[in-house]
Design an enzyme around this catalytic site. Structure first.
Site, PDB file in Angstrom:
ATOM      1  N   ASN A 165     -50.952   4.856 -40.468  1.00 58.42           N
ATOM      2  CA  ASN A 165     -49.964   5.832 -40.019  1.00 58.42           C
ATOM      3  C   ASN A 165     -50.603   7.169 -39.668  1.00 58.42           C
ATOM      4  O   ASN A 165     -49.931   8.190 -39.596  1.00 58.42           O
ATOM      5  CB  ASN A 165     -48.890   6.046 -41.090  1.00 58.42           C
ATOM      6  CG  ASN A 165     -47.601   6.585 -40.502  1.00 58.42           C
ATOM      7  OD1 ASN A 165     -47.232   6.259 -39.371  1.00 58.42           O
ATOM      8  ND2 ASN A 165     -46.910   7.437 -41.248  1.00 58.42           N
TER       9      ASN A 165
ATOM     10  N   HIS B 122     -41.349   2.633 -46.150  1.00 55.69           N
ATOM     11  CA  HIS B 122     -42.422   3.150 -46.994  1.00 55.69           C
ATOM     12  C   HIS B 122     -41.918   3.270 -48.430  1.00 55.69           C
ATOM     13  O   HIS B 122     -40.752   2.982 -48.720  1.00 55.69           O
ATOM     14  CB  HIS B 122     -42.891   4.514 -46.483  1.00 55.69           C
ATOM     15  CG  HIS B 122     -43.545   4.461 -45.134  1.00 55.69           C
ATOM     16  ND1 HIS B 122     -44.904   4.617 -44.948  1.00 55.69           N
ATOM     17  CD2 HIS B 122     -43.023   4.275 -43.900  1.00 55.69           C
ATOM     18  CE1 HIS B 122     -45.201   4.522 -43.664  1.00 55.69           C
ATOM     19  NE2 HIS B 122     -44.061   4.318 -42.996  1.00 55.69           N
TER      20      HIS B 122
ATOM     21  N   ASP C 200     -50.360  -0.274 -50.259  1.00 54.61           N
ATOM     22  CA  ASP C 200     -49.876  -0.117 -51.626  1.00 54.61           C
ATOM     23  C   ASP C 200     -48.392   0.246 -51.684  1.00 54.61           C
ATOM     24  O   ASP C 200     -47.922   0.767 -52.694  1.00 54.61           O
ATOM     25  CB  ASP C 200     -50.719   0.933 -52.367  1.00 54.61           C
ATOM     26  CG  ASP C 200     -50.667   2.304 -51.704  1.00 54.61           C
ATOM     27  OD1 ASP C 200     -50.188   2.391 -50.545  1.00 54.61           O
ATOM     28  OD2 ASP C 200     -51.116   3.288 -52.326  1.00 54.61           O
ATOM     29  N   GLU C 201     -47.674  -0.030 -50.598  1.00 58.02           N
ATOM     30  CA  GLU C 201     -46.221   0.190 -50.566  1.00 58.02           C
ATOM     31  C   GLU C 201     -45.556  -1.117 -50.130  1.00 58.02           C
ATOM     32  O   GLU C 201     -45.149  -1.267 -48.972  1.00 58.02           O
ATOM     33  CB  GLU C 201     -45.890   1.349 -49.625  1.00 58.02           C
ATOM     34  CG  GLU C 201     -46.510   2.678 -50.055  1.00 58.02           C
ATOM     35  CD  GLU C 201     -46.352   3.780 -49.021  1.00 58.02           C
ATOM     36  OE1 GLU C 201     -45.567   3.582 -48.061  1.00 58.02           O
ATOM     37  OE2 GLU C 201     -47.003   4.832 -49.173  1.00 58.02           O
TER      38      GLU C 201
ATOM     39  N   TYR D 274     -43.844  17.684 -44.966  1.00 53.56           N
ATOM     40  CA  TYR D 274     -45.264  17.996 -44.889  1.00 53.56           C
ATOM     41  C   TYR D 274     -45.802  17.365 -43.619  1.00 53.56           C
ATOM     42  O   TYR D 274     -45.575  16.188 -43.348  1.00 53.56           O
ATOM     43  CB  TYR D 274     -46.054  17.530 -46.120  1.00 53.56           C
ATOM     44  CG  TYR D 274     -45.794  16.132 -46.573  1.00 53.56           C
ATOM     45  CD1 TYR D 274     -46.581  15.080 -46.103  1.00 53.56           C
ATOM     46  CD2 TYR D 274     -44.779  15.849 -47.479  1.00 53.56           C
ATOM     47  CE1 TYR D 274     -46.366  13.796 -46.526  1.00 53.56           C
ATOM     48  CE2 TYR D 274     -44.551  14.561 -47.913  1.00 53.56           C
ATOM     49  CZ  TYR D 274     -45.345  13.538 -47.444  1.00 53.56           C
ATOM     50  OH  TYR D 274     -45.116  12.253 -47.857  1.00 53.56           O
TER      51      TYR D 274
ATOM     52  N   GLU E 281     -38.312   6.158 -46.576  1.00 57.05           N
ATOM     53  CA  GLU E 281     -38.889   6.049 -47.922  1.00 57.05           C
ATOM     54  C   GLU E 281     -37.811   5.412 -48.793  1.00 57.05           C
ATOM     55  O   GLU E 281     -36.797   6.034 -49.102  1.00 57.05           O
ATOM     56  CB  GLU E 281     -39.280   7.428 -48.448  1.00 57.05           C
ATOM     57  CG  GLU E 281     -40.247   8.203 -47.558  1.00 57.05           C
ATOM     58  CD  GLU E 281     -41.679   7.721 -47.678  1.00 57.05           C
ATOM     59  OE1 GLU E 281     -41.959   6.915 -48.595  1.00 57.05           O
ATOM     60  OE2 GLU E 281     -42.528   8.148 -46.868  1.00 57.05           O
TER      61      GLU E 281
END
Length: 489
Positions: free
Chosen positions: A188, A228, A129-130, A288, A310
């Protein structure tokens, strides 16, 4: 006796080679203490990295419109291969769960050939979904094809780097409009982890993950990045911590990774202006922690410096935003690849006795990480932070190590090493070489006969001499005893 010594040296030399058959990549000994521990029961789904909209599946009609389907992507890749055949080759590293080929575009002035140049890989669409990454990477390939003659930066990439582009690692997830693959596994999180014993069962590992791992066994990549979506930041190792807590946990090459991440962020339209991430970069564990990630696995097991990029705040933006996202990321994508040849130290390792390439190691004092030279050409590419002074050591089993100090500038430095054979090892190697290969004269062959043969030869010669002397004596006596004929009157 010399022949016996030759055989002894040959045996010792042969067995001395066995311990050096180690796999390419960082050795466990080169990792910080305590990194390899834990157990599978410590793994918890709460560690999985989820952004705010991870569970939001975009509408296939509205969101998917304008994006390349998997069939479109395959067609575009193959058409690119035909249009830019002079600087590219197309190949597949495997298939997804549903049997879709994982197509790769290699771009180089000599695609498919082994050269002493660094290799870089881009991977998009790790999460289904990326999809922005797969679109950007296709645009990157076409930009390079269209501009490699007239643009100096692009020409340098084509002539000095082997760039490999995998637009989609997760085509099944893209079709299903979800994060995981067809088995609903987050790719991942599917790699072996350094802190906890997880994902070590090859039988349950996903085919997409296996394809990546096999790929890196075939090609020695110097660096890489995965694309991403869902944030705007350049992420670097480590991605996890030993105790599962969230805090900055640096890897041995933390300074170099920060430098690489900053190259991408500073070249981006607005990534470096982030208020959430100072400078537009972040340590993964500080953001995180995740476990089983591809980024850390690349660095530890494949000797490949990987970033997680990202590239879009929205995971699945409308297709009409793709041209803007491309313009925002274009220079970042190009500059990150170019940094492989514009910075760091590069060179080859040779043997001083025969001039052959050596698959040795490069170690930087104070950085607990080993970079391996290529087995075929003995080439190495060591990424480093510019403006620092480094003590560089080249080593190879059976050879004397060499160390030199350098001051890295803003440009790359070429540093070749010629290693001298170790005295003991070379003595054994010379004995083998002389015994098996060197043409010998009659005297040399005679000199290598066993002591027993000398003794036998001496005895035979003595016996022959005895027989000769005896025969001479008998002849002499017989001659004196022959009676003279009488003369009659």
């Amino acid at each position: 006796m010399k022949l016996s010594i030759c055989i002894l040296f040959f045996s010792l030399y042969f067995f001395s080679l066995l311990p050096f058959s180690i796999s390419r990549g960082a050795e466990l000994a080169s990792l910080p203490p305590g990194l390899i521990n834990g157990n599978t029961t410590d793994y918890d789904v709460s560690w999985r990295r989820f952004l705010a909209d991870d569970n939001q599946s975009p509408n296939s009609v509205d969101k998917g419109r304008g994006y390349l389907t998997n069939s479109d992507l395959e067609k575009v890749v193959k058409e690119f291969g035909k249009r830019c055949s002079n600087i590219s080759r197309i190949y597949s590293i495997g298939k997804s769960v549903n049997g879709i080929p994982l197509w790769v575009i290699e771009i180089s002035d000599k695609p498919g050939e082994e050269e002493p140049e660094p290799a870089f890989k881009y991977i998009g669409n790790v999460h289904g979904d990326e999809p922005v990454g797969r679109e950007l990477l296709i645009r990157l390939a076409n930009w390079i094809c269209d501009n490699h003659v007239k643009d100096p930066l692009v020409r340098m990439i084509v002539e000095s780097v082997h760039l490999h582009i995998l637009p989609s690692m997760n085509p099944d997830g893209f079709s299903l409009r979800r994060r995981g693959n067809a088995n609903n596994v987050d790719l991942n999180r599917d790699f072996p982890d350094q802190f906890f014993l997880m994902n070590n069962n090859v039988d349950v590992r996903q085919p997409e993950t296996k394809a990546i791992m096999n790929w890196l066994r075939e090609i020695h990549f110097t660096a890489s990045a995965t694309l991403h979506g869902g944030a705007l930041v350049a992420n670097y190792p480590w991605d996890g911590t030993e105790d599962k807590r969230k805090y900055y946990y640096s890897c041995p090459d933390d300074d170099t990774f920060r430098f690489m991440a900053s190259i991408y962020s500073n070249s981006h339209h607005n990534m470096s202006l982030s208020k959430e991430f100072p400078g537009g970069i972040t340590n993964g564990a500080s953001w995180y922690p995740i476990y089983g990630g591809m980024q850390d696995w690349n660095y530890i097991h494949a000797g490949c410096f990987e970033l997680t990029l990202e590239v879009s705040d929205i995971k699945w933006p409308n297709a009409d935003e793709l041209p803007i996202l491309w313009e925002y990321n274009k220079m970042s994508l190009l500059n990150l690849v170019a940094s492989l040849v514009k910075t760091g130290i590069h060179g080859r390792l040779f043997s001083s006795d025969r001039g052959r390439p050596l698959p040795g190691s490069i170690i930087i004092k104070g950085i607990n990480y080993t970079v391996k030279a290529g087995r075929g050409l003995g080439n190495y590419h060591r990424l480093l932070t510019p403006g620092e002074r480094y003590e560089v050591t080249a080593s190879m089993p059976g050879y004397k190590s060499k160390t030199t100090c350098i001051s890295s500038g803003e440009a790359a430095m070429t540093l070749d090493f010629i290693l001298d054979p170790d005295v003991t090892s070379e003595g054994a190697r010379n004995s083998i070489y002389e015994c098996s290969c060197k043409a010998k004269s009659g005297l040399e062959v005679f000199g290598e006969v066993h002591l027993e043969l000398y003794i036998i030869l001496i005895i035979v010669l003595a016996f022959l001499c005895f027989l000769l002397v005896r025969r001479m004596k008998l002849n002499f006596l017989n001659h004196r005893q022959i009676p003279k004929k009488s003369i009659q009157a």
